[in-house]
Design a protein around this motif. Structure first.
Motif, PDB file in Angstrom:
ATOM      1  N   UNK A  90       0.853  -1.172   0.000  1.00 45.97           N
ATOM      2  CA  UNK A  90       0.000   0.000   0.000  1.00 45.97           C
ATOM      3  C   UNK A  90       0.899   1.236   0.000  1.00 45.97           C
ATOM      4  N   UNK A  91       0.607   2.186  -0.853  1.00 43.60           N
ATOM      5  CA  UNK A  91       1.412   3.405  -0.917  1.00 43.60           C
ATOM      6  C   UNK A  91       1.127   4.287   0.302  1.00 43.60           C
ATOM      7  N   UNK A  92       2.036   5.198   0.564  1.00 44.20           N
ATOM      8  CA  UNK A  92       1.866   6.138   1.689  1.00 44.20           C
ATOM      9  C   UNK A  92       0.576   6.931   1.512  1.00 44.20           C
ATOM     10  N   UNK A  93       0.296   7.328   0.280  1.00 44.23           N
ATOM     11  CA  UNK A  93      -0.918   8.091  -0.012  1.00 44.23           C
ATOM     12  C   UNK A  93      -2.162   7.270   0.336  1.00 44.23           C
ATOM     13  N   UNK A  94      -2.187   6.016  -0.075  1.00 46.00           N
ATOM     14  CA  UNK A  94      -3.326   5.143   0.216  1.00 46.00           C
ATOM     15  C   UNK A  94      -3.453   4.879   1.704  1.00 46.00           C
TER      16      UNK A  94
END
Length: 90
Positions: A1-5
Motif C-alpha cells: 500500500x502506498x503512503x498516499x493510500x
C-alpha cells in the motif's frame, strides 16, 4: 500500500470515529436539553429566576477543572457559552 493510500485509509478511519462521536454528542446534548427543560419548569415554583449568571460561571469553572486538553479552557468556555445560549432558547 502506498503512503498516499495508507494516509487516506487512516483519514477515513478517523472520520468514522468522529461520526460515532458526533452521534454520541447529539444524544448527550438532547439529554442535557431535557434536564434543562425539567429545571426550567421547576424554577418558578422554587422562586428562582430562569437565568442565573452565577450558575453559568460555576458551570464554566467545572468544565475548566475537567479539561485535560487539547482544547484550551477558553475554547471550552466559548463552546459552553454557545451551548447555554441554545439551552435557554429551547
Amino acid at each position: 500500500m502506498s503512503q498516499n493510500s495508507e494516509n487516506f485509509a487512516q483519514i477515513e478511519a478517523h472520520r468514522k470515529e468522529i461520526d460515532a462521536l458526533d452521534r454520541r454528542i447529539v444524544d448527550l446534548l438532547n439529554a442535557r436539553a431535557r434536564q434543562s427543560l425539567a429545571i426550567r419548569a421547576l424554577k418558578p415554583g422554587a422562586g428562582m429566576n430562569l437565568y442565573d449568571p452565577a450558575r453559568e460561571e460555576r458551570i464554566f469553572e467545572k468544565v475548566a477543572a475537567e479539561n485535560g486538553g487539547p482544547l484550551r479552557d477558553e475554547d471550552l468556555r466559548t463552546v459552553y457559552e454557545t451551548l447555554l445560549t441554545v439551552m435557554r432558547s429551547v
